[in-house]
Scaffold this motif. Sequence first.
Motif, PDB file in Angstrom:
ATOM      1  N   SER A  27       0.838  -1.206   0.000  1.00 32.54           N
ATOM      2  CA  SER A  27       0.000   0.000   0.000  1.00 32.54           C
ATOM      3  C   SER A  27       0.874   1.258   0.000  1.00 32.54           C
ATOM      4  O   SER A  27       0.611   2.207  -0.743  1.00 32.54           O
ATOM      5  CB  SER A  27      -0.918  -0.012   1.221  1.00 32.54           C
ATOM      6  OG  SER A  27      -1.717   1.140   1.252  1.00 32.54           O
ATOM      7  N   LYS A  28       1.921   1.265   0.828  1.00 37.39           N
ATOM      8  CA  LYS A  28       2.840   2.406   0.881  1.00 37.39           C
ATOM      9  C   LYS A  28       3.590   2.586  -0.428  1.00 37.39           C
ATOM     10  O   LYS A  28       4.015   3.694  -0.759  1.00 37.39           O
ATOM     11  CB  LYS A  28       3.822   2.238   2.029  1.00 37.39           C
ATOM     12  CG  LYS A  28       3.177   2.396   3.387  1.00 37.39           C
ATOM     13  CD  LYS A  28       4.165   2.164   4.503  1.00 37.39           C
ATOM     14  CE  LYS A  28       3.445   2.232   5.834  1.00 37.39           C
ATOM     15  NZ  LYS A  28       4.330   1.898   6.950  1.00 37.39           N
ATOM     16  N   MET A  29       3.765   1.497  -1.172  1.00 36.44           N
ATOM     17  CA  MET A  29       4.451   1.564  -2.464  1.00 36.44           C
ATOM     18  C   MET A  29       3.518   2.048  -3.578  1.00 36.44           C
ATOM     19  O   MET A  29       3.934   2.209  -4.713  1.00 36.44           O
ATOM     20  CB  MET A  29       5.000   0.183  -2.838  1.00 36.44           C
ATOM     21  CG  MET A  29       6.102  -0.293  -1.920  1.00 36.44           C
ATOM     22  SD  MET A  29       6.547  -2.026  -2.196  1.00 36.44           S
ATOM     23  CE  MET A  29       7.213  -1.966  -3.840  1.00 36.44           C
ATOM     24  N   GLY A  30       2.239   2.245  -3.252  1.00 34.90           N
ATOM     25  CA  GLY A  30       1.297   2.758  -4.236  1.00 34.90           C
ATOM     26  C   GLY A  30       0.400   1.707  -4.860  1.00 34.90           C
ATOM     27  O   GLY A  30      -0.376   2.004  -5.755  1.00 34.90           O
ATOM     28  N   TYR A  31       0.477   0.484  -4.403  1.00 35.82           N
ATOM     29  CA  TYR A  31      -0.369  -0.589  -4.933  1.00 35.82           C
ATOM     30  C   TYR A  31      -1.648  -0.694  -4.106  1.00 35.82           C
ATOM     31  O   TYR A  31      -1.872  -1.667  -3.392  1.00 35.82           O
ATOM     32  CB  TYR A  31       0.388  -1.926  -4.939  1.00 35.82           C
ATOM     33  CG  TYR A  31       1.607  -1.911  -5.817  1.00 35.82           C
ATOM     34  CD1 TYR A  31       1.479  -1.972  -7.207  1.00 35.82           C
ATOM     35  CD2 TYR A  31       2.878  -1.830  -5.271  1.00 35.82           C
ATOM     36  CE1 TYR A  31       2.600  -1.964  -8.019  1.00 35.82           C
ATOM     37  CE2 TYR A  31       4.003  -1.819  -6.074  1.00 35.82           C
ATOM     38  CZ  TYR A  31       3.855  -1.885  -7.444  1.00 35.82           C
ATOM     39  OH  TYR A  31       4.962  -1.870  -8.251  1.00 35.82           O
ATOM     40  N   SER A  32      -2.484   0.298  -4.219  1.00 34.20           N
ATOM     41  CA  SER A  32      -3.696   0.368  -3.396  1.00 34.20           C
ATOM     42  C   SER A  32      -4.749  -0.658  -3.799  1.00 34.20           C
ATOM     43  O   SER A  32      -5.687  -0.903  -3.046  1.00 34.20           O
ATOM     44  CB  SER A  32      -4.292   1.774  -3.477  1.00 34.20           C
ATOM     45  OG  SER A  32      -4.603   2.095  -4.818  1.00 34.20           O
ATOM     46  N   GLU A  33      -4.591  -1.278  -4.959  1.00 34.11           N
ATOM     47  CA  GLU A  33      -5.573  -2.268  -5.404  1.00 34.11           C
ATOM     48  C   GLU A  33      -5.431  -3.610  -4.691  1.00 34.11           C
ATOM     49  O   GLU A  33      -6.303  -4.467  -4.786  1.00 34.11           O
ATOM     50  CB  GLU A  33      -5.510  -2.467  -6.923  1.00 34.11           C
ATOM     51  CG  GLU A  33      -4.174  -2.921  -7.455  1.00 34.11           C
ATOM     52  CD  GLU A  33      -3.199  -1.773  -7.733  1.00 34.11           C
ATOM     53  OE1 GLU A  33      -3.599  -0.592  -7.730  1.00 34.11           O
ATOM     54  OE2 GLU A  33      -2.015  -2.077  -7.921  1.00 34.11           O
TER      55      GLU A  33
END
Length: 82
Positions: A27-33
């Motif tokens: 999530s912190k890496m931007g993979y919110s999916e």
Amino acid sequence: MTKVRVYVTYKASILDPEAQAIKGATSKMGYSEIKELRMGKYFDFEVEADESTAKEKVAAIANELLANPNMETYTVEILGDN
């Protein structure tokens, strides 16, 4: 010779802290999916037996040794003959 793989994972009702940490990192890496993540381990066996017997023997090993029945579940998969 039959190749068999056993997957061992936490039961759905058991908290998987390592998977939760990885999910948080994604999530912190931007993979919110990424909405759910479960971790596990696998064991590969080569068994001198036909597929049916090999699966039966390895399932017995998984049930008695590899998986904690209170917290984990397992799946046995035949990978094929050598």
